[in-house]
Scaffold this motif. Structure first.
Motif: not given
Ligand code: TGC
Ligand code: FAD
Length: 392
Positions: A373, A138-139, A370, A391, A144-145, A375, A136, A379, A169-171
């Motif tokens: 986050t 996306l990032t 992931y 945000f 990222g966020s 934080d 997948f 939010l 960062w894709i698993s």
């Protein structure tokens, strides 16, 4: 190699609230994990490699798309079954759960929800058995966020689109046969595209140097003028809400999975504390160690109750994204704190790979980042309760 002695902990008789089917699914997953994964997981983490020979077994226990209808190769199970499966997998290792939850919630889910009938027939049955593994995207390196800022985009060219950009960062990327990729069209609107391995200009380099989630392969997705047929665009949804709705499903699985990691740390620490003697008695008899263990089971029990209720709401179709965020944030934080405390109960032995705690602790440092986050989830709760977005 140490025998996996894990046994579940159910302080508030939660099993009474599960169906026989739930318990059968959970127990089958637990047995499979003990037999096939526990003996090799430390070595996989040390080698920083996902053990791909486990894929067939993951398919057989129903870990890929358990709630996808049977007509598309899924098991047609409910959300609590999905949660229990993720709990049992993450009890062993967060990377094992990642492979299953990415496949289920981030690859099969968007195809099932937003794909054409042809796409569903073509991809879902192969993904359910594990014949194909997906990832997948996306990032991005600079987003990222804030995935809405993505720059990966495509332009139309006849029956195809030409895709350019990069995801990071894709698993599962390094070995996946296909990727569900989120990219902007010429109007700047986000769409999901299925990009298949072998398409010219598409590469998936491995990211090296992780100290966390080492038993899961993480990579980049690079699109250099990749020609993707328009028939591979998911027609059912556009906008950021598409990928975010997939995240809801994956975050729900993580909320359950984190309980598994916490249970394994607690179970290990509890057993060790009764076996390890200092000053002439088991360390379990000292108040300070009891405080740690009592607080662990208290926090686990609270998380179990929270998550089962969330499962009921998901089954009814009424769980909100904010409720899922709260559970993901709470449970991962809970598991990470328990891993840190449990490691201390084992003293120096806590840092050794003879016990799973240090590996869980390192894994959970990824899990807390992931899927949004710690934080960002705070939010989301803040926005939900106040009505004000903090945000931007
Ligand atoms: P915002 O303006 O709030 O929303 C944009 C549009 O999306 C809708 N929406 C949702 N729809 C469905 N489900 C949700 N959870 C939704 N949240 C928002 C929203 O209504 C709006 O729709 P519309 O029609 O008005 O356009 O978006 P924003 O840009 O302000 O961002 C909000 C924020 C920060 C909460 C969001 O972007 C976010 O969640 N960021 C975190 C990114 C993240 O979690 N990435 C995860 C990547 S995948 C991953 O990590 C896999 S790890 C897997 C593994 O190995 O296990
Ligand atoms: P950033 O967004 O740069 O955030 C850095 C820090 O700033 C964080 O503490 C964050 O909370 C804080 N921050 C950011 N914005 C705000 C704000 N508005 N207010 C306050 N603080 C803020 N992504 C995928 O698409 N697919 C995958 O399969 C996938 N697998 C992953 C596997 C691993 C092992 C890891 C580590 C990550 C994976 N990710 C994946 C990426 C993951 O979703 C992102 O890392 C995550 O969303 C955070 O983005 P970032 O790392 O760029 O951090």
């Amino acid at each position: 190699m140490r025998t996996d002695l894990y046994q579940g902990h159910d302080y508030f008789n939660m099993d009474d609230l599960l169906t026989e089917e739930h318990k059968l699914i959970r127990d089958a997953a637990r047995s499979w994990v003990k037999q096939e994964v526990s003996p090799i997981i430390e070595e996989a983490a040390e080698n920083c490699k996902f053990p791909q020979h486990l894929i067939q077994g993951l398919g057989e226990i129903g870990a890929f798309g358990p709630y996808i209808p049977e007509e598309y190769g899924g098991a047609g199970l409910d959300q609590i079954s999905y949660g229990l499966l993720m709990q049992e997998l993450e009890r062993c290792d967060s990377g094992l759960r990642s492979t299953a939850s990415v496949q289920s919630s981030l690859v099969m889910y968007p195809i099932w929800k937003y794909g054409s009938e042809e796409q569903k027939q073509k991809f879902l049955p192969k993904l359910a058995t594990g014949e194909w593994i997906g990832c997948f995207g996306l990032t991005e390196p600079d987003h990222g966020s804030n995935p809405g800022g993505m720059v990966t985009s495509y332009v139309e060219d006849g029956d195809d689109v030409i895709l350019n950009g990069a995801k990071m960062w894709i698993s599962n990327a390094p070995f996946a046969q296909m990727a569900v990729v989120w990219a902007k069209n010429e109007e700047g609107r986000i769409h999901g595209l299925i990009v298949e391995r072998g398409m010219e200009g598409f590469s998936t380099p491995t990211m090296k140097g992780k100290w966390s989630l080492r038993a899961s392969d993480t990579g980049e997705l690079i699109f250099d003028n990749v020609r993707v047929p328009k028939s591979n665009i998911l027609p059912g949804r556009s906008g950021l809400g598409g990928p975010l709705s997939c995240l809801d499903s994956a975050r729900f699985g993580i909320a359950w999975g984190a309980i598994g990691a916490a249970l394994d740390c607690y179970d290990t620490a509890l057993r060790y504390s009764t076996e390890r003697h200092q000053f002439g008695k088991p360390i379990a008899g000292f108040q300070l160690q009891q405080k740690k263990l009592a607080e662990m089971i208290t926090e686990i029990t609270k998380a179990q109750l929270l998550t089962l209720r969330l499962g009921q709401l998901r089954n009814e179709g009424t769980a909100t994204s904010a409720q899922i965020s709260l559970a993901k944030r709470n449970n991962v934080d809970m598991a990470l704190n328990i891993a840190r405390e449990a490691r201390q109960v084992l003293g120096a032995m806590g840092i050794m790979n003879e016990y799973p705690i240090m590996r869980h602790m390192m894994n959970l440092e990824s899990v807390i980042t992931y899927e949004g986050t710690h934080d960002i989830h705070l939010l989301i709760t803040g926005l939900d309760v106040t009505g004000f977005s903090a945000f931007k």
